[in-house]
Write an enzyme that holds these catalytic residues in place. Sequence first.
Site, PDB file in Angstrom:
ATOM      1  N   CYS A 180      18.594  -8.327  -1.131  1.00  0.00           N
ATOM      2  CA  CYS A 180      18.745  -8.949   0.183  1.00  0.00           C
ATOM      3  C   CYS A 180      19.851  -8.204   0.923  1.00  0.00           C
ATOM      4  CB  CYS A 180      19.096 -10.424   0.026  1.00  0.00           C
ATOM      5  SG  CYS A 180      19.412 -11.291   1.572  1.00  0.00           S
TER       6      CYS A 180
ATOM      7  N   CYS B  80      16.590 -10.420   8.762  1.00  0.00           N
ATOM      8  CA  CYS B  80      16.337  -9.967   7.389  1.00  0.00           C
ATOM      9  C   CYS B  80      16.808  -8.531   7.272  1.00  0.00           C
ATOM     10  CB  CYS B  80      14.844 -10.075   7.066  1.00  0.00           C
ATOM     11  SG  CYS B  80      14.406  -9.407   5.439  1.00  0.00           S
TER      12      CYS B  80
END
Length: 260
Positions: free
Chosen positions: A74, A197
């Site tokens: 991530c 993101c």
Amino acid sequence: MKLQFFKYQGTGNDFVVMDNRQHIFPKNDTSLVAHLCDRRFGIGADGLLLLENDNMSDFRMVYFNADGAEGSMCGNGGRCLVAFANHLGVVGEEAVFNAVDGLHHASVNGNIVNLKMVDVDEIHEKGNYSFLNTGSPHHVQLVKDLEHFDVYKEGKKLRYGLYGQSGSNINFVEQLDDDTFRVRTYERGVEDETLSCGTGVTAVALAMHRLGKTTAKNVNIKTRGGDLTIGFEEQGGKYSNVFLKGPADQVFKGEVECSI
């Protein structure tokens, strides 16, 4: 038992963050992770980050999706964990940490964290979309009128219909000018649109360069949660020295009661 937690966000991508160097947090308790990330019955977050000791680097990053499952890399989470490590005094202005996809270098300047991502050797062009892995798998697709595009409906359809249960993150893109793109992302694990993101915007920048939509080696991305910049080098269709740069901020800290 009471656990201290911190809440961080990177361009609206938000995380519950904990110092787990003493191995207190029960990492196999997926229901607890999902509960803490629940926005109505828990703290609320897109995911949970643990900072742990590591023999090869300054610290280890462990990341869980909001559904409780351990996730792939991530990018915004990595930037937030670097900011957290800096807050704790674990690192100064430079950091090296270990994640599920290997070692990452990062630098901190105020609230701006610049994170080195994995090299990308392959970008698959599939008609009206591209697919690549920037630490997590990403589908990248240009669309018109992104502001009014049904990201949840179309993202969910592609996430399951095209990629199956293991899934892919789905990025919808609109070009604004020569080096700037607007992006909205449906994230697997969250199973909804997120405000930003990090691995997704990285994938968009590289895919747009590969498609010839931009010649810039520093690409600006606008998400619903804020602005990010992706810098990279390219040679022979392979991308290296890929950096994801943007803000990472502590929102608050607190304690939560857990049955361990």
